[in-house]
Design a protein around this motif. Sequence first.
Motif, PDB file in Angstrom:
ATOM      1  N   THR A 286     -55.590   5.997 -29.524  1.00 59.03           N
ATOM      2  CA  THR A 286     -54.405   6.351 -28.546  1.00 59.03           C
ATOM      3  C   THR A 286     -53.346   6.256 -29.120  1.00 59.03           C
ATOM      4  O   THR A 286     -53.112   5.885 -30.502  1.00 59.03           O
ATOM      5  CB  THR A 286     -54.311   5.248 -27.433  1.00 59.03           C
TER       6      THR A 286
ATOM      7  N   ARG B  37     -56.664  16.097 -28.342  1.00 60.65           N
ATOM      8  CA  ARG B  37     -56.615  14.978 -27.275  1.00 60.65           C
ATOM      9  C   ARG B  37     -57.249  15.143 -26.189  1.00 60.65           C
ATOM     10  O   ARG B  37     -57.786  16.242 -25.844  1.00 60.65           O
ATOM     11  CB  ARG B  37     -55.250  14.727 -26.789  1.00 60.65           C
ATOM     12  N   ARG B  38     -58.191  14.300 -25.751  1.00 62.50           N
ATOM     13  CA  ARG B  38     -59.017  14.244 -24.673  1.00 62.50           C
ATOM     14  C   ARG B  38     -58.761  13.401 -23.607  1.00 62.50           C
ATOM     15  O   ARG B  38     -57.772  12.225 -23.681  1.00 62.50           O
ATOM     16  CB  ARG B  38     -60.564  14.235 -25.085  1.00 62.50           C
ATOM     17  N   VAL B  39     -59.251  13.706 -22.378  1.00 64.00           N
ATOM     18  CA  VAL B  39     -58.899  12.645 -21.157  1.00 64.00           C
ATOM     19  C   VAL B  39     -59.858  12.100 -21.114  1.00 64.00           C
ATOM     20  O   VAL B  39     -60.984  12.244 -20.920  1.00 64.00           O
ATOM     21  CB  VAL B  39     -58.544  13.774 -20.038  1.00 64.00           C
ATOM     22  N   ASP B  40     -59.574  10.606 -20.794  1.00 68.49           N
ATOM     23  CA  ASP B  40     -60.514   9.655 -20.623  1.00 68.49           C
ATOM     24  C   ASP B  40     -60.088   8.697 -19.906  1.00 68.49           C
ATOM     25  O   ASP B  40     -59.381   7.525 -20.011  1.00 68.49           O
ATOM     26  CB  ASP B  40     -60.893   8.770 -21.958  1.00 68.49           C
ATOM     27  N   GLY B  41     -60.368   8.970 -18.387  1.00 69.99           N
ATOM     28  CA  GLY B  41     -59.400   8.510 -17.330  1.00 69.99           C
ATOM     29  C   GLY B  41     -58.076   8.267 -17.583  1.00 69.99           C
ATOM     30  O   GLY B  41     -57.491   9.422 -17.316  1.00 69.99           O
ATOM     31  N   THR B  42     -57.326   7.133 -17.730  1.00 71.02           N
ATOM     32  CA  THR B  42     -55.870   7.123 -17.917  1.00 71.02           C
ATOM     33  C   THR B  42     -55.543   7.226 -19.185  1.00 71.02           C
ATOM     34  O   THR B  42     -54.397   7.328 -19.759  1.00 71.02           O
ATOM     35  CB  THR B  42     -55.177   5.897 -17.017  1.00 71.02           C
ATOM     36  N   ARG B  43     -56.406   7.230 -20.229  1.00 71.09           N
ATOM     37  CA  ARG B  43     -56.285   7.376 -21.557  1.00 71.09           C
ATOM     38  C   ARG B  43     -56.467   8.886 -22.148  1.00 71.09           C
ATOM     39  O   ARG B  43     -57.152   9.643 -21.595  1.00 71.09           O
ATOM     40  CB  ARG B  43     -57.199   6.300 -22.385  1.00 71.09           C
ATOM     41  N   ARG B  44     -55.515   8.936 -23.201  1.00 71.08           N
ATOM     42  CA  ARG B  44     -55.661  10.378 -23.773  1.00 71.08           C
ATOM     43  C   ARG B  44     -55.860  10.051 -25.207  1.00 71.08           C
ATOM     44  O   ARG B  44     -54.948  10.379 -25.962  1.00 71.08           O
ATOM     45  CB  ARG B  44     -54.241  11.190 -23.550  1.00 71.08           C
TER      46      ARG B  44
ATOM     47  N   GLU C 251     -61.222   7.842 -33.149  1.00 77.27           N
ATOM     48  CA  GLU C 251     -60.443   8.169 -32.346  1.00 77.27           C
ATOM     49  C   GLU C 251     -59.460   6.914 -31.979  1.00 77.27           C
ATOM     50  O   GLU C 251     -59.685   5.886 -32.256  1.00 77.27           O
ATOM     51  CB  GLU C 251     -61.098   7.966 -30.898  1.00 77.27           C
TER      52      GLU C 251
ATOM     53  N   ARG D 122     -58.118  12.577 -31.781  1.00 77.90           N
ATOM     54  CA  ARG D 122     -59.204  12.591 -32.927  1.00 77.90           C
ATOM     55  C   ARG D 122     -58.796  13.831 -33.457  1.00 77.90           C
ATOM     56  O   ARG D 122     -58.337  14.733 -33.257  1.00 77.90           O
ATOM     57  CB  ARG D 122     -60.631  12.586 -32.092  1.00 77.90           C
TER      58      ARG D 122
END
Lengths: 156, 114
Positions: free
Chosen positions: B32, B62-69, B30, B72
Amino acid sequence: MSKLTLQREGDTGVVITRRFAATPADVFRAHTEPALLQQWCLGPDGWTMPVCICDARPGGTMRYEWRNEAGAGFHLTGEFVEVLAPHRIVHVERMHLPDPTPDNRVETTFTADGNGTLMVMRMALPDQATREAMLATGMADGMEVGYARLDRRWSK
Amino acid sequence: MHESPRLDATLAALVDPTRRAILARLAKGEATINELAAPFPISQPAISRHIRVLEEAGLIQRRVDGTRRPCRLTPGALDELDSFLEMLRKGMERSYERLDQLLARMPPGRKDKP
Protein backbone atom coordinates in the motif's frame (compact mmCIF):
# COMPACT_ATOMS: atom_id res chain seq x y z
CA MET A 1 42.48 -4.58 -22.52
CA SER A 2 40.95 -2.80 -19.56
CA LYS A 3 37.44 -2.53 -18.31
CA LEU A 4 35.31 0.40 -19.12
CA THR A 5 34.87 2.90 -16.29
CA LEU A 6 31.88 5.18 -16.10
CA GLN A 7 31.47 8.00 -13.60
CA ARG A 8 29.35 11.06 -13.01
CA GLU A 9 31.02 14.45 -13.41
CA GLY A 10 29.37 17.60 -12.07
CA ASP A 11 25.61 17.83 -12.33
CA THR A 12 25.06 16.72 -15.89
CA GLY A 13 28.26 15.01 -17.04
CA VAL A 14 29.33 11.42 -17.53
CA VAL A 15 32.93 10.33 -18.07
CA ILE A 16 33.78 7.00 -19.67
CA THR A 17 37.34 5.72 -19.92
CA ARG A 18 38.85 2.70 -21.69
CA ARG A 19 42.40 1.68 -22.62
CA PHE A 20 43.40 0.12 -25.92
CA ALA A 21 46.58 -1.73 -26.98
CA ALA A 22 47.11 0.43 -30.05
CA THR A 23 48.36 3.86 -31.00
CA PRO A 24 46.09 6.91 -30.75
CA ALA A 25 46.26 7.08 -34.58
CA ASP A 26 44.78 3.59 -34.95
CA VAL A 27 42.15 4.15 -32.25
CA PHE A 28 41.21 7.44 -33.90
CA ARG A 29 40.87 5.75 -37.30
CA ALA A 30 38.68 3.04 -35.79
CA HIS A 31 36.39 5.77 -34.45
CA THR A 32 36.15 7.78 -37.66
CA GLU A 33 36.39 5.45 -40.68
CA PRO A 34 33.01 3.91 -41.57
CA ALA A 35 34.50 0.63 -42.82
CA LEU A 36 36.19 0.18 -39.43
CA LEU A 37 33.26 1.43 -37.33
CA GLN A 38 31.01 -1.09 -39.06
CA GLN A 39 33.26 -3.87 -37.78
CA TRP A 40 33.16 -3.04 -34.10
CA CYS A 41 30.64 -0.39 -33.08
CA LEU A 42 27.79 -2.89 -33.01
CA GLY A 43 26.74 -3.40 -29.42
CA PRO A 44 25.63 -6.90 -28.47
CA ASP A 45 26.25 -9.83 -30.79
CA GLY A 46 23.60 -10.15 -33.45
CA TRP A 47 23.55 -6.49 -34.46
CA THR A 48 24.98 -4.97 -37.63
CA MET A 49 25.45 -1.42 -38.84
CA PRO A 50 24.23 -1.43 -42.45
CA VAL A 51 24.51 2.37 -42.73
CA CYS A 52 27.50 4.27 -41.41
CA ILE A 53 28.08 7.85 -42.45
CA CYS A 54 30.93 9.50 -40.61
CA ASP A 55 32.17 12.75 -42.10
CA ALA A 56 34.72 13.49 -39.40
CA ARG A 57 35.49 17.15 -39.90
CA PRO A 58 34.06 20.25 -38.23
CA GLY A 59 30.47 20.64 -39.43
CA GLY A 60 30.44 17.10 -40.85
CA THR A 61 27.55 14.78 -40.03
CA MET A 62 27.31 11.27 -38.69
CA ARG A 63 24.54 8.75 -39.10
CA TYR A 64 24.78 5.21 -37.75
CA GLU A 65 21.94 2.76 -38.36
CA TRP A 66 21.81 -0.52 -36.46
CA ARG A 67 19.71 -3.62 -37.17
CA ASN A 68 19.42 -6.93 -35.40
CA GLU A 69 18.56 -10.41 -36.65
CA ALA A 70 14.92 -9.93 -35.63
CA GLY A 71 14.67 -6.86 -37.86
CA ALA A 72 14.57 -4.36 -35.01
CA GLY A 73 16.61 -1.24 -35.41
CA PHE A 74 17.36 2.31 -34.39
CA HIS A 75 19.74 5.00 -35.49
CA LEU A 76 21.94 7.79 -34.25
CA THR A 77 22.59 11.14 -35.90
CA GLY A 78 25.13 13.76 -34.99
CA GLU A 79 27.34 16.60 -36.08
CA PHE A 80 31.07 17.03 -35.59
CA VAL A 81 32.16 20.22 -33.85
CA GLU A 82 35.93 19.74 -33.56
CA VAL A 83 38.16 17.09 -35.09
CA LEU A 84 41.86 17.11 -34.27
CA ALA A 85 43.32 13.84 -35.54
CA PRO A 86 44.38 11.68 -33.82
CA HIS A 87 43.74 13.11 -30.38
CA ARG A 88 40.42 14.83 -30.03
CA ILE A 89 36.86 14.70 -31.37
CA VAL A 90 33.93 16.82 -30.20
CA HIS A 91 30.50 15.99 -31.55
CA VAL A 92 26.82 16.28 -30.68
CA GLU A 93 24.66 13.17 -31.02
CA ARG A 94 21.18 11.86 -30.36
CA MET A 95 19.56 8.45 -30.60
CA HIS A 96 16.35 7.99 -32.55
CA LEU A 97 14.23 5.35 -30.87
CA PRO A 98 12.57 6.59 -33.16
CA ASP A 99 11.85 9.76 -31.16
CA PRO A 100 15.11 11.61 -30.66
CA THR A 101 16.74 11.54 -27.24
CA PRO A 102 18.04 14.91 -25.94
CA ASP A 103 21.28 16.07 -27.54
CA ASN A 104 24.40 14.66 -25.97
CA ARG A 105 27.64 16.63 -26.45
CA VAL A 106 30.56 14.23 -26.48
CA GLU A 107 34.24 15.11 -26.21
CA THR A 108 36.49 12.14 -26.94
CA THR A 109 40.25 12.22 -26.44
CA PHE A 110 42.84 9.58 -27.33
CA THR A 111 46.08 9.99 -25.41
CA ALA A 112 49.22 7.86 -25.73
CA ASP A 113 49.56 5.86 -22.55
CA GLY A 114 52.57 3.52 -22.33
CA ASN A 115 52.27 1.17 -25.30
CA GLY A 116 48.62 1.94 -25.74
CA THR A 117 45.99 4.61 -25.77
CA LEU A 118 43.75 5.97 -23.07
CA MET A 119 40.36 7.02 -24.36
CA VAL A 120 38.40 9.50 -22.27
CA MET A 121 34.86 10.21 -23.40
CA ARG A 122 33.18 13.13 -21.67
CA MET A 123 29.45 13.46 -22.21
CA ALA A 124 27.58 16.63 -21.33
CA LEU A 125 23.88 15.86 -21.09
CA PRO A 126 21.44 18.78 -21.28
CA ASP A 127 20.25 18.44 -17.71
CA GLN A 128 20.52 16.31 -14.64
CA ALA A 129 17.30 14.41 -15.35
CA THR A 130 18.61 13.26 -18.72
CA ARG A 131 21.93 12.28 -17.17
CA GLU A 132 20.21 10.27 -14.47
CA ALA A 133 17.91 8.65 -17.02
CA MET A 134 20.92 7.62 -19.01
CA LEU A 135 22.65 6.21 -15.96
CA ALA A 136 19.42 4.58 -14.86
CA THR A 137 19.45 2.67 -18.10
CA GLY A 138 21.78 0.31 -16.35
CA MET A 139 25.05 1.69 -17.63
CA ALA A 140 26.12 2.19 -14.05
CA ASP A 141 23.43 3.10 -11.68
CA GLY A 142 20.22 1.37 -12.63
CA MET A 143 21.05 -1.32 -10.19
CA GLU A 144 17.92 -0.95 -8.11
CA VAL A 145 15.94 -1.75 -11.20
CA GLY A 146 18.35 -4.56 -12.03
CA TYR A 147 17.85 -5.99 -8.56
CA ALA A 148 14.13 -5.50 -8.90
CA ARG A 149 14.20 -7.59 -12.04
CA LEU A 150 16.23 -10.29 -10.33
CA ASP A 151 13.87 -10.26 -7.40
CA ARG A 152 10.99 -10.52 -9.80
CA ARG A 153 12.58 -13.50 -11.45
CA TRP A 154 13.27 -15.21 -8.13
CA SER A 155 9.76 -14.60 -6.92
CA LYS A 156 8.26 -16.42 -9.91
CA MET B 1 12.64 -0.52 -28.95
CA HIS B 2 9.56 -0.47 -31.13
CA GLU B 3 7.34 1.50 -28.74
CA SER B 4 9.46 4.49 -27.98
CA PRO B 5 6.82 6.73 -26.38
CA ARG B 6 6.45 4.02 -23.77
CA LEU B 7 10.20 3.77 -23.37
CA ASP B 8 10.46 7.54 -22.96
CA ALA B 9 7.80 7.45 -20.23
CA THR B 10 9.61 4.55 -18.59
CA LEU B 11 12.93 6.39 -18.60
CA ALA B 12 11.35 9.58 -17.28
CA ALA B 13 9.75 7.62 -14.46
CA LEU B 14 13.04 5.94 -13.61
CA VAL B 15 15.00 9.19 -13.37
CA ASP B 16 14.02 9.60 -9.74
CA PRO B 17 15.83 7.46 -7.14
CA THR B 18 12.76 7.35 -4.88
CA ARG B 19 10.74 5.92 -7.75
CA ARG B 20 13.42 3.34 -8.46
CA ALA B 21 13.37 2.38 -4.78
CA ILE B 22 9.57 2.07 -4.91
CA LEU B 23 9.87 -0.27 -7.90
CA ALA B 24 12.50 -2.32 -6.09
CA ARG B 25 10.14 -2.63 -3.10
CA LEU B 26 7.21 -3.62 -5.32
CA ALA B 27 9.37 -6.24 -6.98
CA LYS B 28 9.10 -8.09 -3.67
CA GLY B 29 5.32 -7.95 -3.74
CA GLU B 30 2.26 -5.75 -3.43
CA ALA B 31 2.29 -2.82 -1.02
CA THR B 32 0.00 0.00 0.00
CA ILE B 33 1.05 3.63 -0.23
CA ASN B 34 1.51 3.70 3.54
CA GLU B 35 3.81 0.71 3.37
CA LEU B 36 5.71 2.22 0.46
CA ALA B 37 6.08 5.56 2.25
CA ALA B 38 7.43 4.05 5.46
CA PRO B 39 11.14 3.83 4.53
CA PHE B 40 11.30 7.34 3.08
CA PRO B 41 11.76 10.61 4.97
CA ILE B 42 9.24 12.32 2.72
CA SER B 43 5.54 13.01 3.07
CA GLN B 44 2.83 10.63 1.97
CA PRO B 45 1.52 13.14 -0.62
CA ALA B 46 5.01 13.22 -2.11
CA ILE B 47 5.01 9.42 -2.30
CA SER B 48 1.54 9.55 -3.86
CA ARG B 49 2.89 11.84 -6.57
CA HIS B 50 5.69 9.36 -7.33
CA ILE B 51 3.13 6.55 -7.44
CA ARG B 52 1.06 8.53 -9.92
CA VAL B 53 4.08 9.05 -12.21
CA LEU B 54 4.86 5.33 -12.09
CA GLU B 55 1.23 4.48 -12.73
CA GLU B 56 1.00 6.86 -15.72
CA ALA B 57 4.18 5.34 -17.15
CA GLY B 58 2.45 1.96 -16.94
CA LEU B 59 5.09 0.60 -14.59
CA ILE B 60 2.74 -0.10 -11.71
CA GLN B 61 -0.95 -0.82 -11.23
CA ARG B 62 -3.31 -0.36 -8.29
CA ARG B 63 -6.15 -2.66 -7.48
CA VAL B 64 -9.10 -2.29 -5.14
CA ASP B 65 -9.15 -4.61 -2.16
CA GLY B 66 -11.91 -3.46 0.18
CA THR B 67 -10.67 -0.15 1.54
CA ARG B 68 -7.10 -0.84 0.49
CA ARG B 69 -5.65 0.08 -2.89
CA PRO B 70 -2.40 -1.85 -3.03
CA CYS B 71 0.17 -1.18 -5.76
CA ARG B 72 2.01 -3.81 -7.73
CA LEU B 73 4.42 -3.93 -10.65
CA THR B 74 2.73 -4.18 -14.03
CA PRO B 75 3.71 -7.58 -15.44
CA GLY B 76 5.98 -7.11 -18.43
CA ALA B 77 6.18 -3.33 -17.98
CA LEU B 78 9.96 -3.35 -17.92
CA ASP B 79 10.37 -5.72 -20.84
CA GLU B 80 10.89 -3.01 -23.40
CA LEU B 81 13.33 -1.24 -21.15
CA ASP B 82 15.06 -4.57 -20.56
CA SER B 83 15.92 -5.01 -24.20
CA PHE B 84 17.15 -1.43 -24.39
CA LEU B 85 19.21 -1.84 -21.20
CA GLU B 86 20.69 -5.04 -22.47
CA MET B 87 21.74 -3.22 -25.59
CA LEU B 88 23.44 -0.41 -23.69
CA ARG B 89 24.93 -2.35 -20.83
CA LYS B 90 26.42 -5.21 -22.74
CA GLY B 91 26.71 -3.32 -25.95
CA MET B 92 29.37 -0.85 -25.06
CA GLU B 93 31.81 -3.32 -23.53
CA ARG B 94 31.15 -5.83 -26.32
CA SER B 95 31.89 -3.14 -28.90
CA TYR B 96 35.20 -2.31 -27.26
CA GLU B 97 36.17 -5.98 -27.05
CA ARG B 98 35.56 -6.13 -30.77
CA LEU B 99 37.61 -2.97 -31.23
CA ASP B 100 40.49 -4.58 -29.25
CA GLN B 101 40.45 -7.44 -31.76
CA LEU B 102 40.23 -5.09 -34.72
CA LEU B 103 43.15 -3.01 -33.45
CA ALA B 104 45.21 -6.16 -32.96
CA ARG B 105 44.62 -7.05 -36.62
CA MET B 106 45.46 -3.62 -38.00
CA PRO B 107 48.74 -3.66 -39.93
CA PRO B 108 51.73 -2.35 -37.98
CA GLY B 109 53.77 0.61 -39.11
CA ARG B 110 51.38 3.47 -38.52
CA LYS B 111 53.03 4.81 -35.42
CA ASP B 112 52.18 8.14 -33.89
CA LYS B 113 54.86 10.73 -34.16
CA PRO B 114 56.43 11.25 -30.75
